[in-house]
Write a protein that holds these residues in place. Sequence first.
Motif, PDB file in Angstrom:
ATOM      1  N   SER A  51       0.834  -1.206   0.000  1.00 28.25           N
ATOM      2  CA  SER A  51       0.000   0.000   0.000  1.00 28.25           C
ATOM      3  C   SER A  51       0.863   1.248   0.000  1.00 28.25           C
ATOM      4  O   SER A  51       0.528   2.255  -0.641  1.00 28.25           O
ATOM      5  N   GLN A  52       2.000   1.192   0.714  1.00 36.68           N
ATOM      6  CA  GLN A  52       2.917   2.345   0.745  1.00 36.68           C
ATOM      7  C   GLN A  52       3.527   2.577  -0.631  1.00 36.68           C
ATOM      8  O   GLN A  52       3.697   3.730  -1.063  1.00 36.68           O
ATOM      9  N   ASP A  53       3.859   1.499  -1.352  1.00 39.65           N
ATOM     10  CA  ASP A  53       4.379   1.641  -2.715  1.00 39.65           C
ATOM     11  C   ASP A  53       3.342   2.306  -3.612  1.00 39.65           C
ATOM     12  O   ASP A  53       3.673   3.191  -4.418  1.00 39.65           O
ATOM     13  N   MET A  54       2.092   1.875  -3.497  1.00 39.35           N
ATOM     14  CA  MET A  54       1.033   2.411  -4.354  1.00 39.35           C
ATOM     15  C   MET A  54       0.817   3.896  -4.105  1.00 39.35           C
ATOM     16  O   MET A  54       0.420   4.640  -5.008  1.00 39.35           O
ATOM     17  N   TRP A  95      -9.453   1.653  -6.898  1.00 38.07           N
ATOM     18  CA  TRP A  95      -8.766   2.042  -5.664  1.00 38.07           C
ATOM     19  C   TRP A  95      -7.887   0.903  -5.173  1.00 38.07           C
ATOM     20  O   TRP A  95      -6.765   1.125  -4.727  1.00 38.07           O
ATOM     21  N   SER A  96      -8.374  -0.311  -5.268  1.00 38.53           N
ATOM     22  CA  SER A  96      -7.662  -1.451  -4.688  1.00 38.53           C
ATOM     23  C   SER A  96      -7.356  -2.497  -5.745  1.00 38.53           C
ATOM     24  O   SER A  96      -7.992  -2.568  -6.801  1.00 38.53           O
ATOM     25  N   PHE A 148     -15.708   2.716 -10.280  1.00 36.35           N
ATOM     26  CA  PHE A 148     -14.642   1.914  -9.686  1.00 36.35           C
ATOM     27  C   PHE A 148     -14.768   0.468 -10.158  1.00 36.35           C
ATOM     28  O   PHE A 148     -15.825  -0.154 -10.003  1.00 36.35           O
ATOM     29  N   HIS A 149     -13.682  -0.063 -10.691  1.00 32.32           N
ATOM     30  CA  HIS A 149     -13.684  -1.425 -11.223  1.00 32.32           C
ATOM     31  C   HIS A 149     -12.780  -2.351 -10.416  1.00 32.32           C
ATOM     32  O   HIS A 149     -12.183  -3.281 -10.956  1.00 32.32           O
ATOM     33  N   ASP A 150     -12.691  -2.124  -9.119  1.00 27.90           N
ATOM     34  CA  ASP A 150     -11.918  -3.012  -8.248  1.00 27.90           C
ATOM     35  C   ASP A 150     -12.532  -4.416  -8.266  1.00 27.90           C
ATOM     36  O   ASP A 150     -13.741  -4.584  -8.421  1.00 27.90           O
TER      37      ASP A 150
END
Length: 328
Positions: A51-54, A95-96, A148-150
């Motif tokens: 998550s930090q990389d993203m 988002w994810s 959103f297409h998560d």
Amino acid sequence: VDGICTGEGEFAFEEFFSAYTEGRDYTGVKNFWFKRGDEVVRNHFLPLMSSQDMETLPFPLYRANERIYRRGTGFVETTLGDYVQNDGLSYTTLWSIGCPFHCTYCGNTKFIANDAKYKRIRHPSARYVIEQVKDAQKRFPHLSQVSFHDDSFMAIPYEQLEEFAELWREELRIPFAVYGVIPNYVKREKFEILTWAGMNRIRMGIQSGSQEILDFYQRPSPPEKIRAAGEVIGSFAGGPVKYHLPPAYDLIVDNPIETRQDVIDTLELTYELPRPYTLLIYSLKVIPNTELERMMKERGVELDEIDSSYFVIPPRVGNHLLYVLCLC
């Protein structure tokens, strides 16, 4: 083809591009396979993004010096019309990434085979995605909807969805739709907070109403959970006060191992779902290298016989009835 990216590409491509433009040997870059003469170099995988990389990734260009290929002309500058033709007034994003499920028909099975940690849901902060939408609005002020297409948006914990909802309502105040909904994660409290923020439509994967076929797909969303999710969704789209546009539900039909009873089970489940809703019906397509391909071959199914476009729905009685049940 000289090379393919077989893993997550954001950081791998950066490494490849640096080596390529500097004239260094790039064939050892992880997450890539390269063709070198008659040899194929199969490199291993980088660790999955955290998550930090993203959080460090730049926002999508979205018409900032982007080009599009036109047959007979080559690459040209994108125009407003290119975006409107593709997405209308909507901005499409996610988002994810990651999915906790292991459905046999899904390409995610290959990603999970590469790294079991792919089942974990990873995403940057709520602040990051809010700023990403704002960045797109700077170029297209007319944007009035976000899609959103998560794979598993509703599986994000409530506390994080609550932070997202509060920021969205305070700073964006435009409708958004969530197209990656799994029945198991449909919870009323999540729907309430997201609807308060601006969510006005969802799309949920049902795939089948038959427990036998759901087991075959290794999809742990039994019919009773689908019904329960449908009740929650229906209360937002079909009650006295309609907060949502009618939801969309995905179904997979024309599976050669389905029995007559499997088809009837799907029709009955569809009939029981609260209306209004729309169905997105797909004829089964077996994606190569998925778990489903292996299982079908084990059962002696000739894959070439079902190797048609999944958008072409054969006019069988059961398939016709599904369309009728949307309305009746």
